[in-house]
Design an enzyme around this catalytic site. Structure first.
Site, PDB file in Angstrom:
ATOM      1  N   VAL A  23      54.111  15.929  -3.281  1.00 37.30           N
ATOM      2  CA  VAL A  23      53.616  17.276  -3.016  1.00 37.30           C
ATOM      3  C   VAL A  23      53.991  18.100  -4.242  1.00 37.30           C
ATOM      4  CG1 VAL A  23      53.765  19.311  -1.560  1.00 37.30           C
ATOM      5  CG2 VAL A  23      53.874  17.030  -0.537  1.00 37.30           C
ATOM      6  N   SER A  24      52.991  18.615  -4.934  1.00 34.44           N
ATOM      7  CA  SER A  24      53.226  19.294  -6.207  1.00 34.44           C
ATOM      8  C   SER A  24      54.067  20.546  -6.021  1.00 34.44           C
ATOM      9  CB  SER A  24      51.888  19.668  -6.860  1.00 34.44           C
ATOM     10  OG  SER A  24      51.101  18.529  -7.088  1.00 34.44           O
ATOM     11  N   ALA A  25      54.675  20.975  -7.121  1.00 29.47           N
ATOM     12  CA  ALA A  25      55.418  22.235  -7.109  1.00 29.47           C
ATOM     13  C   ALA A  25      54.517  23.356  -6.606  1.00 29.47           C
ATOM     14  CB  ALA A  25      55.926  22.547  -8.513  1.00 29.47           C
ATOM     15  N   GLN A  29      50.255  24.394  -7.207  1.00 28.10           N
ATOM     16  CA  GLN A  29      49.248  24.387  -6.146  1.00 28.10           C
ATOM     17  C   GLN A  29      48.525  25.732  -6.085  1.00 28.10           C
ATOM     18  OE1 GLN A  29      50.320  22.279  -2.409  1.00 28.10           O
ATOM     19  NE2 GLN A  29      52.327  22.012  -3.331  1.00 28.10           N
ATOM     20  N   PHE A 168      51.253  15.374 -13.237  1.00 26.84           N
ATOM     21  CA  PHE A 168      50.967  14.849 -11.905  1.00 26.84           C
ATOM     22  C   PHE A 168      51.169  13.338 -11.896  1.00 26.84           C
ATOM     23  CE2 PHE A 168      48.765  18.851 -11.941  1.00 26.84           C
ATOM     24  CZ  PHE A 168      48.721  19.282 -10.624  1.00 26.84           C
TER      25      PHE A 168
END
Length: 358
Positions: A23-25, A29, A168
């Site tokens: 789950v990206s920073a 997002q 990513f």
């Protein structure tokens, strides 16, 4: 986690500890949603299903919009499906287990496509489902250096509207492009790895034993202040420095113990150089340059130092670079002029353009 804006959350690792999904920073997002220009009523495709970002998108597009999120990994889509259902988004987001190199079945065109995995290329399947006025946001790898770029159609090409520095986890499946890695043993134990997207040496054996040779260096006379960002210099070298690569030094190697270097390099035959810095002569800031190993280390270091000077002259003080992408069959960019790097991709051609600085 909500307040740790720079922190990503790893949701799956491989057998060797590599990160397969995250789950990206939170800031990236939000930034991707902003780059895509998502508004109420839009139809949005997300590539890479963490769940949280899809919920954010559902809030932005509202009841009149639609969100579809796809991922190749059934563990990830199952997790996303369960979490979205638990938090009240089960009927607001469609989760599809799919290799994103392929068209999403049963779906119409999308107003925005947000890719949340690192990719080598802009895939034809995405463009086939993007509306004529749509925006695609893609973390694009360019000779090892990644920028998250928002593209909009301009005739038969795509042009950038914004960019962001971010990293990513890499895409899996039919469109994955693994890096080529050369592992150079260090006399003290361990190894230094050179990672290539392009320009892999024709005969890697020429580098056998290179870390046991003497070291040379070259300095550019280009100085930077402690607070100055020079991330675009990495991109400049990725575009204009043949033999460019990324470096990783394992613990226990001489390079891992050395201070004053960055993980970017260049190979010249039986030698390689790496991006380095030292205190500036005036005592304020740092001077950029290169250190090198091998019989022709001076040549490799000089090539890197020359590109540092070129960046300083032509790009350092000007606007940020822009990007354009020509899908295969569109005719391509023609002959590049000025400060334009041209990178051949699998499904098209990418250009990186720096405006001339007067």
């Amino acid at each position: 986690m909500v307040y740790a804006i720079d922190r990503s959350v790893i949701t799956k690792t491989g057998e060797h500890g590599e990160h397969l999904s995250s789950v990206s920073a939170t800031y990236i997002q939000a930034r991707e949603i902003e780059q895509a220009g998502v508004t109420a009523g839009m139809r949005v495709l997300e590539v890479g299903s963490g769940g949280y970002n899809a919920a954010l998108l559902a809030e932005v597009v509202g009841a009149d919009g639609a969100v579809v999120t796809v991922d190749i990994d059934p563990d990830i889509t199952s997790r996303a499906t369960a979490l979205l259902a638990e938090t009240g988004y089960g009927d607001r987001v469609r989760v599809v287990q799919l290799d994103a190199a392929h068209v999403v079945p049963g779906e119409e065109m999308f107003d925005a496509i947000i890719v949340t995995v690192g990719v080598w290329d802009v895939l034809p399947a995405w463009l086939s489902q993007l509306t004529s006025e749509g925006v695609i946001v893609v973390p694009l790898r360019m000779n090892g250096v990644t920028r998250t770029i928002a593209f909009r159609r301009d005739g038969d090409r795509l042009v950038s509207t914004s960019t962001e520095v971010a990293g990513f986890v890499p895409m899996q499946g039919d469109s994955a492009r693994p890096e080529r890695i050369l592992r150079l043993p260090d006399p003290q134990g361990g190894a230094v790895s050179l990672r290539f997207d392009l320009g892999v040496p024709d005969d890697p054996r020429l580098l056998d034993g290179v870390l046991a040779t003497g070291r040379s260096e070259a300095w550019s006379q280009v100085e930077v202040a402690g607070s100055e960002s020079f991330a675009d210099l990495y991109l400049w070298m990725a575009g204009f420095l043949p033999g460019f690569c990324l470096l990783h030094a394992e613990e226990g190697t001489a390079l891992s113990a050395e201070r004053g270097w960055f993980p970017f390099g260049v190979v010249r035959g039986n030698s390689f150089a790496y991006f380095a810095f030292r205190p500036a002569a005036g005592g304020s800031g740092s001077e950029l340059g290169a250190r090198a190993y091998g019989p022709h280390g001076e040549e490799a270091a000089a090539a890197m130092a020359a590109q540092i000077r070129a960046w300083d002259r032509h790009a350092r003080r000007g606007p940020a670079p822009t990007f354009a992408y020509w899908p295969a069959g569109s005719g391509g960019p023609g002959e590049a002029a000025g400060n334009v790097a041209v990178l051949e991709k699998t499904h098209g051609v990418l250009t990186i353009s720096w405006p001339e600085v007067s």
